[in-house]
Scaffold this motif. Structure first.
Motif, PDB file in Angstrom:
ATOM      1  N   UNK A  53       0.858  -1.174   0.000  1.00 43.37           N
ATOM      2  CA  UNK A  53       0.000   0.000   0.000  1.00 43.37           C
ATOM      3  C   UNK A  53       0.893   1.220   0.000  1.00 43.37           C
ATOM      4  N   UNK A  61       0.098  -8.686  11.980  1.00 42.17           N
ATOM      5  CA  UNK A  61       0.791  -8.206  10.786  1.00 42.17           C
ATOM      6  C   UNK A  61       1.926  -7.264  11.156  1.00 42.17           C
ATOM      7  N   UNK A  87      -6.355  -7.801   8.964  1.00 41.76           N
ATOM      8  CA  UNK A  87      -5.792  -6.553   9.492  1.00 41.76           C
ATOM      9  C   UNK A  87      -5.037  -5.819   8.391  1.00 41.76           C
ATOM     10  N   UNK A  88      -4.410  -6.614   7.522  1.00 43.79           N
ATOM     11  CA  UNK A  88      -3.633  -6.048   6.441  1.00 43.79           C
ATOM     12  C   UNK A  88      -4.525  -5.336   5.431  1.00 43.79           C
ATOM     13  N   UNK A 124      -6.320  -1.047   6.247  1.00 49.14           N
ATOM     14  CA  UNK A 124      -5.982   0.288   5.746  1.00 49.14           C
ATOM     15  C   UNK A 124      -6.414   0.507   4.292  1.00 49.14           C
ATOM     16  N   UNK A 125      -6.369  -0.555   3.499  1.00 51.28           N
ATOM     17  CA  UNK A 125      -6.756  -0.437   2.084  1.00 51.28           C
ATOM     18  C   UNK A 125      -8.255  -0.163   1.978  1.00 51.28           C
ATOM     19  N   UNK A 179      -9.041   3.335   3.111  1.00 51.81           N
ATOM     20  CA  UNK A 179      -8.632   4.316   2.089  1.00 51.81           C
ATOM     21  C   UNK A 179      -9.687   4.383   0.974  1.00 51.81           C
ATOM     22  N   UNK A 217      -4.986  -3.666  -3.787  1.00 48.49           N
ATOM     23  CA  UNK A 217      -5.851  -2.497  -3.933  1.00 48.49           C
ATOM     24  C   UNK A 217      -6.334  -2.320  -5.377  1.00 48.49           C
TER      25      UNK A 217
END
Lengths: 272, 105
Positions: free
Chosen positions: A86, A98, B34-35, B38-39, B42, B94
């Motif tokens: 990302x 993670x 969890x990874x 954020x994606x 966003x 993403x």
């Protein structure tokens, strides 16, 4: 926590990469299985590692590990499942947790096993690589664990503890997963079990499962002279890039990959 | 609309009213989920006003997870006015999520 570099794999390639990342003043986290599960651990004698003839695989591994610890590398036990980028960060999942870093060195060794019949077809439909992730979805249901390490046994115990009925297959040679729209049955070395999910727990995932879209050639991760893979910020070293599957070659590639990763991080910082 | 956390009680109303929705079925014990966090967050910001981006905690909302036949997490389900038309299983880059959203705006 954020690191400059994450190294996946704690064998000669990964440890060499870690030492060289530290030598360039960058922080590094090494994620690996327990040292005793490394295939080199079982080597009775390694006679072609320059300057250190006659060492056992276990002695050599302990020596390399001590060097990386001395250099200031951090360590974390676990199996990496996935990595995803990302912006300028790589996120790496380890069991239920993670970590993230600017660059990754993939040094997870050879994913030795070929996929079983039905494995790819039913992945996500009753085939899972992660007991801690998907176990809860199968509470009170029959599941199978196909395990290839001591860590796999612990994951099977976890599944039992949350209420799954577990059939454990210990290092079977062949397995087949059968079903309709979802997996319904697994047959390993002639023994069958009707299950809602099959957890396939190998020591390491195939690079293409960990890093969607990474280029491979003849089953090995494709790299250039700087040990860069097809993905920006991802470098590879050791057995996963191809033969000879020897310690010297792994350590040498680890050095290049570690330096390349450190340079990549420095270049990123300069661009900001 | 920012990222929404949907429950059994709020799911249908929210999703049926959305011409396009992406729902992330996840859980707190799952590293790969969890990874994706954020994606997904966003994208919720970026597609604000164009698509509903929501999360469902499969631990709290086991019935919803069962209804959608979620057998691995993360699973991202895409819906138009409440009808599923696509899903992505497992960690998904993403760009691949964006592709589905953009093609169906």
């Amino acid at each position: 926590m954020a690191h400059d570099v994450i190294v996946i794999g704690g064998g000669p390639a990964g440890l060499s990469a870690a030492v060289n990342v530290r030598a360039r003043g960058r922080s590094v986290l090494v994620v690996s299985n327990p040292l005793e599960e490394n295939p080199l651990w079982r080597a009775e004698k390694v006679d072609n590692y320059l300057g250190l003839p006659g060492m056992s695989g276990a002695e050599l591994l302990k020596t390399l590990r001590a060097h990386a610890e001395q250099a200031g590398a951090e360590f974390r036990e676990g199996r990496v499942l996935n990595a995803v980028a990302m912006e300028t960060d790589w996120f790496v999942s380890i069991g239920s947790d993670m970590e993230n870093a600017k660059a990754v060195v993939l040094a997870g060794g050879v994913a030795r096993a070929k996929k079983f019949p039905g494995e790819a077809e039913y992945l996500g439909k009753g085939v899972s690589y992660c007991a801690t992730c998907d176990g809860m979805l199968y509470r009170k249901k029959p599941v199978a664990v196909v395990g290839y390490s001591d860590s796999a046994k612990k994951e099977a115990e976890f599944l039992t503890s949350i209420g799954c009925t577990v059939t454990y297959f210990d290092r079977p040679k062949t397995c087949e997963i059968i079903g309709g729209a979802k997996a319904e049955r697994v047959v390993c070395d002639g023994q069958a079990a009707d299950v809602a999910c099959v957890f396939l727990l190998r020591p390491a995932l195939a690079p293409t499962d960990m890093f969607p879209g990474i280029e491979v050639e003849n089953g090995y991760v494709k790299v250039d002279r700087a040990m860069a893979t097809s993905l920006p910020g991802v470098f590879a070293a050791g057995d996963c890039t191809g033969g000879p599957l020897q310690v010297s070659k792994a350590a040498g590639e680890g050095l290049v990959a570690g330096q390349s990763a450190a340079k990549y991080v420095a270049d990123l910082a300069r661009k900001k | 609309m920012a990222l929404q956390h949907l429950t059994e009680d709020t799911f249908d109303t929210a999703v049926n009213a959305a011409p396009l929705a992406m729902v992330d079925f996840w859980a707190t014990w799952c590293g790969p989920c969890k990874m994706m966090g954020p994606i997904v967050e966003k994208l919720a910001g970026e597609y604000d006003g164009k698509a509903l981006v929501a999360k469902v905690d499969t631990d709290e909302e086991a019935d919803l997870a069962e209804k959608f036949d979620i057998s691995t997490i993360p699973t991202l389900v895409f819906l138009k006015n409440g009808a599923e038309f696509d899903r992505k299983i497992g960690v998904t880059p993403e760009a691949a999520l964006r592709e589905v959203l953009d093609a169906n705006l």
